[in-house]
Design a protein around this motif. Structure first.
Motif, PDB file in Angstrom:
ATOM      1  N   ALA A   1      56.378  64.065  36.964  1.00  0.00           N
ATOM      2  CA  ALA A   1      56.380  64.534  38.348  1.00  0.00           C
ATOM      3  C   ALA A   1      57.542  65.463  38.639  1.00  0.00           C
ATOM      4  O   ALA A   1      57.474  66.290  39.551  1.00  0.00           O
ATOM      5  CB  ALA A   1      56.418  63.332  39.291  1.00  0.00           C
ATOM      6  N   ASP A   2      58.642  65.361  37.863  1.00  0.00           N
ATOM      7  CA  ASP A   2      59.823  66.184  38.108  1.00  0.00           C
ATOM      8  C   ASP A   2      59.869  67.414  37.214  1.00  0.00           C
ATOM      9  O   ASP A   2      60.921  68.052  37.081  1.00  0.00           O
ATOM     10  CB  ASP A   2      61.088  65.345  37.901  1.00  0.00           C
ATOM     11  N   ALA A   3      58.743  67.777  36.594  1.00  0.00           N
ATOM     12  CA  ALA A   3      58.732  68.886  35.638  1.00  0.00           C
ATOM     13  C   ALA A   3      58.474  70.234  36.284  1.00  0.00           C
ATOM     14  O   ALA A   3      58.377  71.244  35.589  1.00  0.00           O
ATOM     15  CB  ALA A   3      57.683  68.632  34.554  1.00  0.00           C
ATOM     16  N   ALA A   4      58.361  70.285  37.600  1.00  0.00           N
ATOM     17  CA  ALA A   4      58.091  71.549  38.273  1.00  0.00           C
ATOM     18  C   ALA A   4      58.717  71.554  39.659  1.00  0.00           C
ATOM     19  O   ALA A   4      58.854  70.506  40.304  1.00  0.00           O
ATOM     20  CB  ALA A   4      56.584  71.797  38.377  1.00  0.00           C
ATOM     21  N   ASP A   5      59.098  72.745  40.105  1.00  0.00           N
ATOM     22  CA  ASP A   5      59.647  72.951  41.439  1.00  0.00           C
ATOM     23  C   ASP A   5      58.897  74.080  42.120  1.00  0.00           C
ATOM     24  O   ASP A   5      58.442  75.026  41.466  1.00  0.00           O
ATOM     25  CB  ASP A   5      61.141  73.299  41.373  1.00  0.00           C
TER      26      ASP A   5
ATOM     27  N   GLU B   1      48.862  75.815  29.414  1.00  0.00           N
ATOM     28  CA  GLU B   1      47.806  75.524  30.378  1.00  0.00           C
ATOM     29  C   GLU B   1      47.479  74.034  30.404  1.00  0.00           C
ATOM     30  O   GLU B   1      47.280  73.445  31.475  1.00  0.00           O
ATOM     31  CB  GLU B   1      46.565  76.336  30.022  1.00  0.00           C
ATOM     32  N   LEU B   2      47.425  73.414  29.240  1.00  0.00           N
ATOM     33  CA  LEU B   2      47.130  71.985  29.180  1.00  0.00           C
ATOM     34  C   LEU B   2      48.230  71.168  29.852  1.00  0.00           C
ATOM     35  O   LEU B   2      47.945  70.167  30.535  1.00  0.00           O
ATOM     36  CB  LEU B   2      46.960  71.537  27.725  1.00  0.00           C
ATOM     37  N   LEU B   3      49.477  71.590  29.677  1.00  0.00           N
ATOM     38  CA  LEU B   3      50.572  70.860  30.305  1.00  0.00           C
ATOM     39  C   LEU B   3      50.547  71.026  31.823  1.00  0.00           C
ATOM     40  O   LEU B   3      50.847  70.077  32.561  1.00  0.00           O
ATOM     41  CB  LEU B   3      51.907  71.342  29.741  1.00  0.00           C
ATOM     42  N   VAL B   4      50.187  72.207  32.298  1.00  0.00           N
ATOM     43  CA  VAL B   4      50.056  72.402  33.748  1.00  0.00           C
ATOM     44  C   VAL B   4      48.955  71.504  34.297  1.00  0.00           C
ATOM     45  O   VAL B   4      49.098  70.898  35.365  1.00  0.00           O
ATOM     46  CB  VAL B   4      49.777  73.884  34.071  1.00  0.00           C
ATOM     47  N   CYS B   5      47.848  71.401  33.552  1.00  0.00           N
ATOM     48  CA  CYS B   5      46.747  70.534  33.988  1.00  0.00           C
ATOM     49  C   CYS B   5      47.204  69.080  34.091  1.00  0.00           C
ATOM     50  O   CYS B   5      46.894  68.387  35.075  1.00  0.00           O
ATOM     51  CB  CYS B   5      45.571  70.648  33.018  1.00  0.00           C
ATOM     52  N   ARG B   6      47.928  68.622  33.088  1.00  0.00           N
ATOM     53  CA  ARG B   6      48.390  67.234  33.118  1.00  0.00           C
ATOM     54  C   ARG B   6      49.415  67.022  34.235  1.00  0.00           C
ATOM     55  O   ARG B   6      49.395  65.986  34.909  1.00  0.00           O
ATOM     56  CB  ARG B   6      48.986  66.856  31.767  1.00  0.00           C
ATOM     57  N   TYR B   7      50.286  68.006  34.445  1.00  0.00           N
ATOM     58  CA  TYR B   7      51.235  67.892  35.553  1.00  0.00           C
ATOM     59  C   TYR B   7      50.489  67.760  36.879  1.00  0.00           C
ATOM     60  O   TYR B   7      50.819  66.912  37.720  1.00  0.00           O
ATOM     61  CB  TYR B   7      52.159  69.120  35.600  1.00  0.00           C
ATOM     62  N   ALA B   8      49.472  68.601  37.078  1.00  0.00           N
ATOM     63  CA  ALA B   8      48.703  68.547  38.325  1.00  0.00           C
ATOM     64  C   ALA B   8      48.026  67.192  38.482  1.00  0.00           C
ATOM     65  O   ALA B   8      47.930  66.654  39.585  1.00  0.00           O
ATOM     66  CB  ALA B   8      47.670  69.674  38.355  1.00  0.00           C
ATOM     67  N   GLU B   9      47.557  66.640  37.377  1.00  0.00           N
ATOM     68  CA  GLU B   9      46.904  65.333  37.427  1.00  0.00           C
ATOM     69  C   GLU B   9      47.895  64.245  37.813  1.00  0.00           C
ATOM     70  O   GLU B   9      47.554  63.286  38.510  1.00  0.00           O
ATOM     71  CB  GLU B   9      46.298  65.043  36.050  1.00  0.00           C
ATOM     72  N   LEU B  10      49.137  64.397  37.362  1.00  0.00           N
ATOM     73  CA  LEU B  10      50.161  63.385  37.624  1.00  0.00           C
ATOM     74  C   LEU B  10      50.796  63.516  38.996  1.00  0.00           C
ATOM     75  O   LEU B  10      51.090  62.499  39.645  1.00  0.00           O
ATOM     76  CB  LEU B  10      51.276  63.508  36.566  1.00  0.00           C
ATOM     77  N   ALA B  11      51.021  64.757  39.440  1.00  0.00           N
ATOM     78  CA  ALA B  11      51.947  64.935  40.556  1.00  0.00           C
ATOM     79  C   ALA B  11      51.468  65.883  41.641  1.00  0.00           C
ATOM     80  O   ALA B  11      52.274  66.361  42.427  1.00  0.00           O
ATOM     81  CB  ALA B  11      53.289  65.434  40.010  1.00  0.00           C
ATOM     82  N   TRP B  12      50.185  66.194  41.675  1.00  0.00           N
ATOM     83  CA  TRP B  12      49.741  67.081  42.735  1.00  0.00           C
ATOM     84  C   TRP B  12      49.709  66.306  44.059  1.00  0.00           C
ATOM     85  O   TRP B  12      49.167  65.204  44.098  1.00  0.00           O
ATOM     86  CB  TRP B  12      48.325  67.606  42.431  1.00  0.00           C
ATOM     87  N   TYR B  13      50.484  66.724  45.077  1.00  0.00           N
ATOM     88  CA  TYR B  13      50.782  68.062  45.498  1.00  0.00           C
ATOM     89  C   TYR B  13      52.277  68.351  45.317  1.00  0.00           C
ATOM     90  O   TYR B  13      53.096  67.508  45.695  1.00  0.00           O
ATOM     91  CB  TYR B  13      50.368  68.212  46.972  1.00  0.00           C
ATOM     92  N   PRO B  14      52.665  69.523  44.762  1.00  0.00           N
ATOM     93  CA  PRO B  14      54.079  69.792  44.477  1.00  0.00           C
ATOM     94  C   PRO B  14      54.958  69.693  45.714  1.00  0.00           C
ATOM     95  O   PRO B  14      54.671  70.273  46.755  1.00  0.00           O
ATOM     96  CB  PRO B  14      54.054  71.244  43.950  1.00  0.00           C
ATOM     97  N   GLY B  15      56.015  68.923  45.578  1.00  0.00           N
ATOM     98  CA  GLY B  15      56.997  68.819  46.651  1.00  0.00           C
ATOM     99  C   GLY B  15      56.642  67.852  47.751  1.00  0.00           C
ATOM    100  O   GLY B  15      57.474  67.576  48.628  1.00  0.00           O
ATOM    101  N   GLU B  16      55.435  67.307  47.739  1.00  0.00           N
ATOM    102  CA  GLU B  16      55.019  66.424  48.826  1.00  0.00           C
ATOM    103  C   GLU B  16      54.556  65.050  48.357  1.00  0.00           C
ATOM    104  O   GLU B  16      54.480  64.126  49.141  1.00  0.00           O
ATOM    105  CB  GLU B  16      53.890  67.082  49.641  1.00  0.00           C
TER     106      GLU B  16
END
Length: 335
Positions: free
Chosen positions: A204-208, A10-25
């Motif tokens: 930013a590249d940790a999720a698709d 959950e913490l890693l998802v939060c940090r990913y969202a902070e870094l790279a939200w919105y996915p794919g855009e």
């Protein structure tokens, strides 16, 4: 290092969202928090997309959450002095509680207050901005098995029906293979699917995007009712004041075994005694491995009011403040 526990994921998802939200855009200015919601529904991760200029105006009201009672006062405070009962809409509960909220708001310098003719008057110091653009709810399930898919399907269906959030997502771990199609079919088609791989760290590249979500916001001619608008703002305020790094508030950073370890661009808690990412329930004073910092540690260059644990809390606080500055500036880059 990808934590085994759902808490660490959950913490890693939060940090990913902070870094790279919105996915794919690409990056959108957003505030990220965890474990927020309503009495009926609690979300794992909450992303509040904001207008940078309005968010900067919100920051002028301070770094703490403005709770529901204070929001009633701050949002409706008049530009000119007025008796609080004339200035504020009826709250639906006794006025004495509003009076208490007026005193609290003035004590935090959110409004101005004075007494005239034995009546309490108020006026705003500044307008409360319309800083929230969208609210996104994310459910985190690193290991998506059949039973988890069934439970999440019901939860995400609730999100779709209530339209409290503008989008609903499921984040799940991938090992390079496709997420099981049979499990994805259990999910409401309106919910997005985010396939993550944090083995190489958080970036930013940790999720698709495995499935794009639908917009849950009502049509322009329908709009949300005032009660829903208020509930959304209350959630956004709690996200603003809390953030996702507040995990230290319910853990024991004053334990000699507590550490912060880097995972790519994320810092996550780590227990050196158990060699794992602990949950808040595990990292407590009742833990068999809990060992308070020796007093001597607090005399070697650390602040007088604390030792290394206090230093770790300050690191998290500074990072949260830096992210707020970045969002207010409209900067999509994070470090």
């Amino acid at each position: 290092m990808t934590p085994d526990a759902e808490f660490g994921y959950e913490l890693l998802v939060c940090r990913y969202a902070e870094l790279a939200w919105y996915p794919g855009e690409g990056p959108r200015p957003a505030v990220v928090a965890r474990q927020l919601g309503t009495k009926e529904r609690r979300w794992d991760t909450v992303v509040i997309e904001v207008d940078p200029a309005a968010f900067a105006a919100r920051r002028a009201f301070g770094d703490r959450t403005i709770d529901s009672d204070l929001l009633h006062v701050v949002r409706h405070a008049p530009a000119e002095w007025a008796w609080y009962r004339d200035a504020l809409p009826h709250p639906g509960y006794p006025w004495r509680y509003v009076r208490q909220a007026v005193h609290r708001a003035a004590g935090r310098e959110l409004i101005e207050k004075r007494r005239r003719n034995n009546r309490i008057q108020l006026r705003r110091k500044r307008p409360y901005p319309d800083w929230v653009k969208r609210i996104v709810a994310i459910e985190n399930k690193p290991d998506l098995d059949r039973s988890a898919a069934d439970r999440l399907a019901d939860q995400l269906a609730h999100d779709v029906e209530t339209c409290l959030a503008d989008e609903a997502w499921l984040a799940t771990e991938t090992t390079g293979e496709r997420v099981e199609p049979a499990l994805l079919r259990e999910m409401p088609v309106e919910a997005g699917i985010l396939a993550t791989d944090f083995e190489g760290g958080v970036g930013a590249d940790a999720a698709d995007v495995a499935w794009h979500p639908s917009d849950l916001a009502p049509a322009e001619h329908e709009r949300r009712d005032p009660e829903t608008v208020t509930r959304r703002l209350e959630i956004a305020e709690r996200a603003y004041g809390k953030g996702w790094r507040s995990f230290a508030d319910t853990m024991r950073p004053d334990c000699r075994h507590f550490e912060l370890r880097r995972n790519g661009q994320a810092l996550v808690p780590y227990c050196a005694a158990k060699e794992t990412v602990p949950t808040a329930r595990e990292c407590s004073g009742s833990c068999a491995s809990f060992s308070p910092e020796p007093p001597q540690w607090r005399t070697k260059g650390w602040p007088i009011e604390g030792g290394p644990g206090k230093g770790l809390e300050l690191v998290l606080d500074r990072r949260r403040e830096r992210e707020r500055d970045r969002v207010a500036d409209g900067d999509g880059e994070s470090d």
